[in-house]
Design a protein around this motif. Structure first.
Motif, mmCIF file in Angstrom:
data_model
loop_
_atom_site.group_PDB
_atom_site.id
_atom_site.type_symbol
_atom_site.label_atom_id
_atom_site.label_comp_id
_atom_site.label_asym_id
_atom_site.label_seq_id
_atom_site.Cartn_x
_atom_site.Cartn_y
_atom_site.Cartn_z
ATOM 1 N N GLY A 90 8.421 -22.704 -39.596
ATOM 2 C CA GLY A 90 7.777 -21.134 -39.515
ATOM 3 C C GLY A 90 9.317 -20.477 -39.541
ATOM 4 N N CYS A 91 9.279 -19.457 -38.501
ATOM 5 C CA CYS A 91 10.344 -18.740 -38.527
ATOM 6 C C CYS A 91 11.523 -19.016 -37.618
ATOM 7 C CB CYS A 91 10.043 -17.174 -38.262
ATOM 8 S SG CYS A 91 9.111 -17.031 -36.703
ATOM 9 N N TRP A 92 11.417 -20.428 -37.235
ATOM 10 C CA TRP A 92 12.452 -20.788 -36.208
ATOM 11 C C TRP A 92 13.107 -21.791 -36.750
ATOM 12 C CZ3 TRP A 92 13.803 -18.454 -31.720
ATOM 13 C CH2 TRP A 92 13.032 -17.506 -31.182
ATOM 14 N N VAL A 93 14.652 -21.957 -36.388
ATOM 15 C CA VAL A 93 15.545 -22.758 -36.697
ATOM 16 C C VAL A 93 16.078 -23.287 -35.308
ATOM 17 C CG1 VAL A 93 17.538 -23.686 -37.955
ATOM 18 C CG2 VAL A 93 15.863 -22.039 -39.015
ATOM 19 N N VAL A 102 20.976 -37.532 -29.760
ATOM 20 C CA VAL A 102 19.973 -36.508 -29.450
ATOM 21 C C VAL A 102 19.115 -36.181 -30.827
ATOM 22 C CG1 VAL A 102 21.639 -34.471 -30.072
ATOM 23 C CG2 VAL A 102 19.994 -34.017 -28.473
ATOM 24 N N GLY A 103 17.876 -35.671 -30.473
ATOM 25 C CA GLY A 103 16.934 -35.151 -31.481
ATOM 26 C C GLY A 103 16.131 -34.235 -30.821
ATOM 27 N N ILE A 104 15.646 -33.114 -31.920
ATOM 28 C CA ILE A 104 15.262 -32.001 -31.760
ATOM 29 C C ILE A 104 14.064 -31.718 -32.727
ATOM 30 C CG2 ILE A 104 16.689 -30.464 -32.820
ATOM 31 C CD1 ILE A 104 16.300 -28.411 -30.582
ATOM 32 N N ASP A 105 13.024 -30.967 -32.211
ATOM 33 C CA ASP A 105 11.766 -30.828 -33.046
ATOM 34 C C ASP A 105 11.030 -29.576 -32.726
ATOM 35 O OD1 ASP A 105 9.976 -31.542 -35.578
ATOM 36 O OD2 ASP A 105 8.573 -31.785 -33.819
ATOM 37 N N VAL A 106 10.762 -28.591 -33.728
ATOM 38 C CA VAL A 106 10.168 -27.360 -33.317
ATOM 39 C C VAL A 106 9.033 -27.502 -34.519
ATOM 40 C CG1 VAL A 106 11.602 -26.052 -35.103
ATOM 41 C CG2 VAL A 106 10.169 -24.976 -33.500
ATOM 42 N N ASP A 140 -3.342 -28.292 -28.310
ATOM 43 C CA ASP A 140 -2.046 -28.060 -27.634
ATOM 44 C C ASP A 140 -1.622 -29.506 -27.126
ATOM 45 O OD1 ASP A 140 -2.155 -25.246 -27.583
ATOM 46 O OD2 ASP A 140 -3.388 -25.005 -25.855
ATOM 47 N N TYR A 141 -2.447 -30.349 -26.983
ATOM 48 C CA TYR A 141 -1.922 -31.751 -26.617
ATOM 49 C C TYR A 141 -1.463 -32.402 -27.796
ATOM 50 C CZ TYR A 141 -2.356 -36.774 -25.135
ATOM 51 O OH TYR A 141 -2.060 -38.098 -25.026
ATOM 52 N N PHE A 142 -2.013 -32.302 -28.836
ATOM 53 C CA PHE A 142 -1.590 -32.917 -30.201
ATOM 54 C C PHE A 142 -0.011 -32.560 -30.594
ATOM 55 C CE2 PHE A 142 -0.714 -32.660 -34.789
ATOM 56 C CZ PHE A 142 -0.654 -33.856 -34.983
ATOM 57 N N PHE A 143 -0.077 -31.091 -30.523
ATOM 58 C CA PHE A 143 1.318 -30.496 -30.764
ATOM 59 C C PHE A 143 2.277 -30.860 -29.855
ATOM 60 C CE2 PHE A 143 -1.208 -28.284 -34.021
ATOM 61 C CZ PHE A 143 -0.227 -28.185 -35.245
ATOM 62 N N ARG A 144 2.043 -31.036 -28.413
ATOM 63 C CA ARG A 144 3.161 -31.362 -27.492
ATOM 64 C C ARG A 144 3.582 -32.841 -27.817
ATOM 65 N NH1 ARG A 144 2.630 -33.281 -21.367
ATOM 66 N NH2 ARG A 144 4.926 -32.855 -20.760
ATOM 67 N N ILE A 145 2.527 -33.580 -27.939
ATOM 68 C CA ILE A 145 2.954 -35.128 -28.339
ATOM 69 C C ILE A 145 3.845 -35.228 -29.539
ATOM 70 C CG2 ILE A 145 2.081 -37.376 -28.647
ATOM 71 C CD1 ILE A 145 1.700 -36.389 -25.846
ATOM 72 N N TRP A 146 3.238 -34.581 -30.598
ATOM 73 C CA TRP A 146 3.842 -34.610 -31.792
ATOM 74 C C TRP A 146 5.525 -34.080 -31.680
ATOM 75 C CZ3 TRP A 146 2.572 -31.382 -36.880
ATOM 76 C CH2 TRP A 146 3.120 -31.765 -37.931
ATOM 77 N N PRO A 195 9.564 -21.076 -27.437
ATOM 78 C CA PRO A 195 9.989 -19.741 -27.539
ATOM 79 C C PRO A 195 8.907 -18.646 -27.874
ATOM 80 C CG PRO A 195 10.176 -21.384 -29.564
ATOM 81 C CD PRO A 195 9.452 -21.977 -28.277
ATOM 82 N N GLU A 196 7.825 -19.066 -28.303
ATOM 83 C CA GLU A 196 6.643 -18.156 -28.530
ATOM 84 C C GLU A 196 5.396 -18.991 -28.428
ATOM 85 O OE1 GLU A 196 8.177 -14.900 -31.813
ATOM 86 O OE2 GLU A 196 7.409 -16.623 -32.648
ATOM 87 N N PRO A 197 4.339 -18.197 -28.014
ATOM 88 C CA PRO A 197 3.037 -18.839 -27.701
ATOM 89 C C PRO A 197 2.675 -19.822 -28.949
ATOM 90 C CG PRO A 197 2.706 -16.515 -26.985
ATOM 91 C CD PRO A 197 4.340 -16.898 -27.878
ATOM 92 N N ASN A 198 2.995 -19.744 -30.031
ATOM 93 C CA ASN A 198 2.440 -20.702 -31.008
ATOM 94 C C ASN A 198 3.581 -21.489 -31.724
ATOM 95 O OD1 ASN A 198 3.854 -18.298 -32.222
ATOM 96 N ND2 ASN A 198 2.813 -18.451 -34.159
ATOM 97 N N TYR A 199 4.659 -21.657 -30.876
ATOM 98 C CA TYR A 199 5.710 -22.822 -31.084
ATOM 99 C C TYR A 199 5.907 -23.433 -29.922
ATOM 100 C CZ TYR A 199 6.840 -20.303 -35.558
ATOM 101 O OH TYR A 199 6.775 -19.661 -36.730
ATOM 102 N N ARG A 200 6.271 -25.033 -30.340
ATOM 103 C CA ARG A 200 6.769 -25.684 -29.406
ATOM 104 C C ARG A 200 7.936 -26.474 -29.751
ATOM 105 N NH1 ARG A 200 4.403 -27.935 -25.101
ATOM 106 N NH2 ARG A 200 2.393 -27.545 -24.455
#
Length: 228
Positions: A90-93, A102-106, A140-146, A195-200
């Motif tokens: 989306g709008c986040w990098v 280290v690994g990161i995902d948004v 919410d559970y799915f995207f958290r686990i993902w 960072p925002e309600p619709n991003y993890r």
């Protein structure tokens, strides 16, 4: 450990003037992407990594040359103890930097979800739990686990060779997360951000020794700072 986040406020075609700041190979690969928005996110991710590497290692941008492992994960051959990873959605990098793998995902949370996709990401144990939840809680559970699994897979650096459904995330007695790979415990430290309600955002650091603590909050950076 350092975790940075950049919120894009540029037009999709605004990436073009900044391609010369990248190596030719990377610029060509980005140019091959179909969607201008994907090109913009990729350029900003590359600039975020280069600026942070230059600042932390006290070198110039033109001195930065990436190598890749057999799975395509980039690293610095001249600084083997410096690890980094980036992600965008989306709008986040976002980017993570540490002295251990280290690994990161948004991920941008989508309120519609395909059961087949959930079955590909969740382990059998997680999928049973997921199916018991109401829709909003299930999403919410799915995207958290993902995001957590993606951060782990990216920290390991073996790409698509690790099936997300072969991993199971559990909360330990002390409230920390542990990752089981086909029933075997994998050492790692996880941290989550919204960072925002619709991003993890999820970050994972790996290692057999004491792992660096992740910051409590991500550091927000701005596009203009990447060009200094």
């Amino acid at each position: 450990m350092k975790v940075l986040a950049l919120k894009l406020d540029l037009k999709a075609d605004d990436y073009r003037p900044f391609l010369p700041l990248l190596c030719r190979e990377r610029a060509n690969r980005i140019g091959d992407l179909r969607q201008p928005a994907d090109r913009l996110r990729s350029v900003c991710g590359e600039l975020l990594v280069r600026k942070t590497i230059a600042d932390l290692l006290h070198i110039e941008n033109q001195e930065i040359h990436f190598s890749t492992n057999q799975y395509g994960k980039p690293y610095l051959s001249f600084a083997p103890d410096f690890h980094f990873n980036i992600s965008h959605s989306g709008c986040w990098v976002v980017g993570a930097f540490a002295n251990v793998p280290v690994g990161i995902d948004v991920e941008q949370v989508q309120r519609t979800l395909d059961l087949a996709v959930a079955a590909m990401v969740l382990s059998p144990e997680e999928f049973v739990y997921y199916q018991q939840l109401e829709h909003e809680a299930a999403v919410d559970y799915f995207f958290r686990i993902w995001t957590l699994k993606e951060s782990f897979v990216k920290a390991v650096g073996k790409g698509l060779s690790i099936e997300p459904s072969s991993l199971t995330l559990r909360t330990t007695g002390d409230g920390l997360l542990e990752c089981l790979t086909d029933g075997r415990r994998s050492g790692g430290r996880f941290r989550e951000y919204k960072p925002e309600p619709n991003y993890r955002i999820a970050v994972c650091a790996l290692g057999e020794t004491v792992l660096p603590p992740a910051p409590e909050y991500v550091t927000i950076t701005y596009f203009e700072q990447l060009l200094v």
